[in-house]
Scaffold this motif. Sequence first.
Motif, PDB file in Angstrom:
ATOM      1  N   ASP A 162      39.440  68.154 -52.594  1.00 48.88           N
ATOM      2  CA  ASP A 162      40.724  67.760 -52.012  1.00 48.88           C
ATOM      3  C   ASP A 162      40.690  67.752 -50.489  1.00 48.88           C
ATOM      4  OD1 ASP A 162      40.507  70.460 -51.600  1.00 48.88           O
ATOM      5  OD2 ASP A 162      42.477  70.980 -52.416  1.00 48.88           O
TER       6      ASP A 162
ATOM      7  N   LEU B 102      48.835  63.999 -52.609  1.00 42.08           N
ATOM      8  CA  LEU B 102      47.720  64.107 -51.655  1.00 42.08           C
ATOM      9  C   LEU B 102      47.346  62.728 -51.115  1.00 42.08           C
ATOM     10  CD1 LEU B 102      45.418  66.768 -53.391  1.00 42.08           C
ATOM     11  CD2 LEU B 102      46.827  67.063 -51.343  1.00 42.08           C
TER      12      LEU B 102
ATOM     13  N   VAL C  89      42.795  62.821 -57.773  1.00 47.43           N
ATOM     14  CA  VAL C  89      43.758  63.727 -57.141  1.00 47.43           C
ATOM     15  C   VAL C  89      45.163  63.211 -57.434  1.00 47.43           C
ATOM     16  CG1 VAL C  89      42.146  64.346 -55.307  1.00 47.43           C
ATOM     17  CG2 VAL C  89      43.763  62.466 -54.937  1.00 47.43           C
TER      18      VAL C  89
END
Length: 744
Positions: free
Chosen positions: A228, A271, A267
Amino acid sequence: MNRDLPLLREAGEVEVSGTVERVIFHNEENGYTVLRLLPDAGEKSGAGRRPRDPVACVGHMVNPQAGVRLRLGGRWVENPRFGRQIAFERAEEVLPATSEGIRLYLASGLIRGVGDAMAARIVEAFGPDTIRVLDEEPERLLAVRGVGKKSLEQIRSSWAEHRGMRDLLLFLQPHGITPAYAVRIYRAYGAEALSVVQENPYRLAMDIRGIGFATADAAAAKLGFAHDSPLRIQAGVLYALQKATDDGNVYLPEADLLEAASAQLGVDGELAAEALAALEADERIVRESMDMPDAPGETGVYLRIYHHCESRTAFYVQRLLRSPKSVRFEDARQRADRVVDALDMELASAQREAVRTAATSKVMVLTGGPGTGKTTTINAIIRLFGEARARILLAAPTGRAAKRMAETSGREARTIHRLLEYSPKEDGFARNEDNPLACGLLVVDEVSMMDSMLLYHLLKAVPLGATLVLVGDVHQLPSVGPGAVLADIISSRVVPVVELTEIFRQSAESEIICNAHMINRGEVPSLEGSRERLSDFYFLRQSDPEKVAEMVVDLVRTHIPRRFGLDPVDEIQVLTPMHRGAVGAGSLNALLQNALNPHGQEVRRGERAFRLHDKVMQIRNNYDKDVFNGDMGRISFLDTRERTLSVTFDERVVPYDFAELDELVPAYAISIHKSQGSEYPAVVIPVMMQHYMLLQRNLIYTGVTRGRKLVVLVGESRALHMAVKNNKTRRRHTRLALRLAPCP
């Protein structure tokens, strides 16, 4: 029988150091290397060999040189043809420590400008300290006889490049990035390459052609970048947006972009949205409310350059429309009629109206299918402006289209890049709004091939008083690059459009032209050819892909030349919807090459072979060589020792190093997309159900209209039916038509 053999078969991992005795083969494109290594005294190579037996080694590395010491890591393999080898996965150059070793190392050819004698003088001056001097104090080389300021700079840059490449390759090898890409990375970033890659490996996916996001992502993971990581997600969003432009879109709706990026990265959408905001703050992208009639409230996301091009294109068109004509005609419509009446042929009413429109308008579009008289109309417009002593310029997106335009008009016609005077050194066009073209009339053909970037640069350079005539067939495939500029200009309704629809009697006798218009109307042409006379359009039924490939080869090699008297290489072109598969361009090229040019000198690049006299195509613009994407020629010279070949393009000979062969592909068979803007005496087109993802009306229409004297379709009739009936072309996301519309 060699008693070492059982030991070799049993051996696994091996690490060996030694000196390169000979480089047997090296492919500069991908770094694949075959060499003989003389192991250091006392090493047994992990396989029971006698200490100083040379060892065959195969693997990937950059710039191998005889005399250089290497440390290789890999495993023993048994090659059925060449016997025992080390297949190495790691190759580390070992710098010599002794004066004699350094002398041999420098004399190996690694450093430009350093031969045997110069290497001896350098080592005599600095001894074992030579490597440090080259690294840290290269200016001291000026004390060596024969080294001046010019040669010092050559040695310094060559040594720095070699050391930089060595360090970069050592870093990249464990991350799955090949030596071939290491070379491209070093060329892109120079001496900063290693630090750039270490700090943000995701830049590789955006900056280096051929390195995809997955490769950069894998390298980043090995470097410890988190799943991430903001850098990872920002790069993924940019990659998804770049992929959209590769598919022809100028922008992507924000919701579609976030969905694509989230799926690619694994993700959640939040994000991805944060990454999008960061990219906007960094001015890498532009977000804009679209207010499209079919998508109210939609927000579009552009790469910054494409937003600039689209918005400025609209500005330049509107500015041109508001500016007065520099070439004015008294009683313009009557003047146009007098020119048309003086021609030695009668023009249709739409053609006459097109000449009148050119006389009265600043910008116009002339469109129409094959056989409707676009060329005759262009020549009438040229004659009208010629009688007014206007300066006239003609241009087209490709060299072949420009050449055809010159032949039909009797005037010079240039590619748009040459017209705008592209400078490789400056990486830009010399002609722009500060240095516009000098003309009263500019006619641009094959506008359907132009993408948004090229149209933007052209419009920047059009003088305010000029008349601009844009010519093209809006029903053909859209440009390879992003945008749908001809369709957008027509649909904006801000410039007059004249569409030619009447097929002239001479053209109406051609089944190619009649069938092309049927296809464009969504009608499947008759597939039963006449046996009583030679036709110019045939359909041969076959459902087996392998047999279709055989039929294509037989048609090109034997049947068409024998029945129609056409040269199989220069006058017959195979066009295919796909690159892969039994009837894709790759497979057909190999078959046609072996059928039409089976022998002679050749050089291999991966799976491709380039032979003397082969037909090839340039696939990238190369402004230094003055050759452009889509230019076709024949290999006229090949020297394996000097590692060079030459291609003759329309009687102009262009040299290539073997390292530049990624710019060329065999061209006995090419994609229909690559054929845009070109015409050939005969075309052969496989049409198969395995192409179903690409079977669209405009694809078949474009392929058929490339043939001048003969079109032969080979394959399944149901595939042709599917293509002709499928007019649901994928919508390209562009906003040019709305930007062109005048503000209320």
